[in-house]
Design a protein around this motif. Structure first.
Motif, PDB file in Angstrom:
ATOM      1  N   UNK A  19       0.807  -1.223   0.000  1.00 19.28           N
ATOM      2  CA  UNK A  19       0.000   0.000   0.000  1.00 19.28           C
ATOM      3  C   UNK A  19       0.840   1.271   0.000  1.00 19.28           C
ATOM      4  N   UNK A  20       1.840   1.303   0.824  1.00 16.99           N
ATOM      5  CA  UNK A  20       2.602   2.538   1.030  1.00 16.99           C
ATOM      6  C   UNK A  20       3.422   2.965  -0.184  1.00 16.99           C
ATOM      7  N   UNK A  21       3.652   2.066  -1.116  1.00 19.94           N
ATOM      8  CA  UNK A  21       4.490   2.372  -2.279  1.00 19.94           C
ATOM      9  C   UNK A  21       3.681   2.811  -3.493  1.00 19.94           C
ATOM     10  N   UNK A  22       2.383   2.948  -3.345  1.00 21.08           N
ATOM     11  CA  UNK A  22       1.527   3.228  -4.496  1.00 21.08           C
ATOM     12  C   UNK A  22       1.253   4.712  -4.671  1.00 21.08           C
ATOM     13  N   UNK A  23       1.026   5.091  -5.906  1.00 23.61           N
ATOM     14  CA  UNK A  23       0.558   6.434  -6.212  1.00 23.61           C
ATOM     15  C   UNK A  23      -0.882   6.557  -5.696  1.00 23.61           C
ATOM     16  N   UNK A  24      -1.371   7.780  -5.480  1.00 23.56           N
ATOM     17  CA  UNK A  24      -2.704   7.949  -4.892  1.00 23.56           C
ATOM     18  C   UNK A  24      -3.837   7.206  -5.598  1.00 23.56           C
ATOM     19  N   UNK A  25      -3.901   7.249  -6.905  1.00 24.26           N
ATOM     20  CA  UNK A  25      -4.982   6.553  -7.606  1.00 24.26           C
ATOM     21  C   UNK A  25      -4.847   5.044  -7.464  1.00 24.26           C
ATOM     22  N   UNK A  26      -3.635   4.550  -7.540  1.00 27.40           N
ATOM     23  CA  UNK A  26      -3.410   3.116  -7.333  1.00 27.40           C
ATOM     24  C   UNK A  26      -3.815   2.708  -5.920  1.00 27.40           C
ATOM     25  N   UNK A  27      -3.483   3.544  -4.947  1.00 33.36           N
ATOM     26  CA  UNK A  27      -3.827   3.257  -3.557  1.00 33.36           C
ATOM     27  C   UNK A  27      -5.337   3.179  -3.373  1.00 33.36           C
ATOM     28  N   UNK A  28      -6.057   4.101  -3.989  1.00 30.14           N
ATOM     29  CA  UNK A  28      -7.519   4.080  -3.903  1.00 30.14           C
ATOM     30  C   UNK A  28      -8.058   2.757  -4.416  1.00 30.14           C
ATOM     31  N   UNK A  29      -7.569   2.345  -5.573  1.00 34.87           N
ATOM     32  CA  UNK A  29      -8.052   1.104  -6.185  1.00 34.87           C
ATOM     33  C   UNK A  29      -7.696  -0.103  -5.338  1.00 34.87           C
ATOM     34  N   UNK A  30      -6.453  -0.182  -4.906  1.00 37.36           N
ATOM     35  CA  UNK A  30      -6.043  -1.353  -4.126  1.00 37.36           C
ATOM     36  C   UNK A  30      -6.770  -1.405  -2.791  1.00 37.36           C
TER      37      UNK A  30
END
Length: 115
Positions: A19-30
């Motif tokens: 989670x912590x390594x993701x860009x904001x949009x990727x984080x939302x999706x994951x």
């Protein structure tokens, strides 16, 4: 890239990097995908055990981003207590498993508006 392609790539990226390594949009999706999977299979307790209660604000934010306005505050309420009562856990789990206030098509539209 289509919204569906982005969603699939974000999930793979999250599985590989966390989670912590993701860009904001990727984080939302994951965050949404993980909440759905954990709640569907083993319940919200398993999500909290996997990610920790301190990460629930990120999950709440993800649901707020897509307009799931009942899910987001239910997750935020869990953070306010050291040991969330079963009633709050069950309510949050039911909202997520019921996909209350959102559908997959809304997530795709959200992503496509941002990529």
């Amino acid at each position: 890239m289509s919204g569906v392609d982005f969603i699939n790539r974000a999930i793979v990226a999250g599985e590989e990097r966390g989670l912590r390594a993701l860009a904001p949009l990727e984080l939302t999706i994951l965050a949404i995908a993980e909440a759905e999977v954990y709640c569907d299979k083993n319940g919200i307790d398993a999500l909290i055990l996997r990610y920790g209660i301190e990460t629930l604000p990120a999950f709440a934010s993800a649901f707020a981003e897509i307009g799931a306005m009942k899910v987001a505050p239910s997750l935020s309420a869990l953070v306010k207590t050291r040991v969330p009562p079963e009633q709050l856990l069950s309510a949050a789990n039911d909202l997520i498993t019921g996909r209350v206030g959102y559908r997959y098509e809304r997530i795709i539209a959200y992503v496509e508006a941002r990529i």
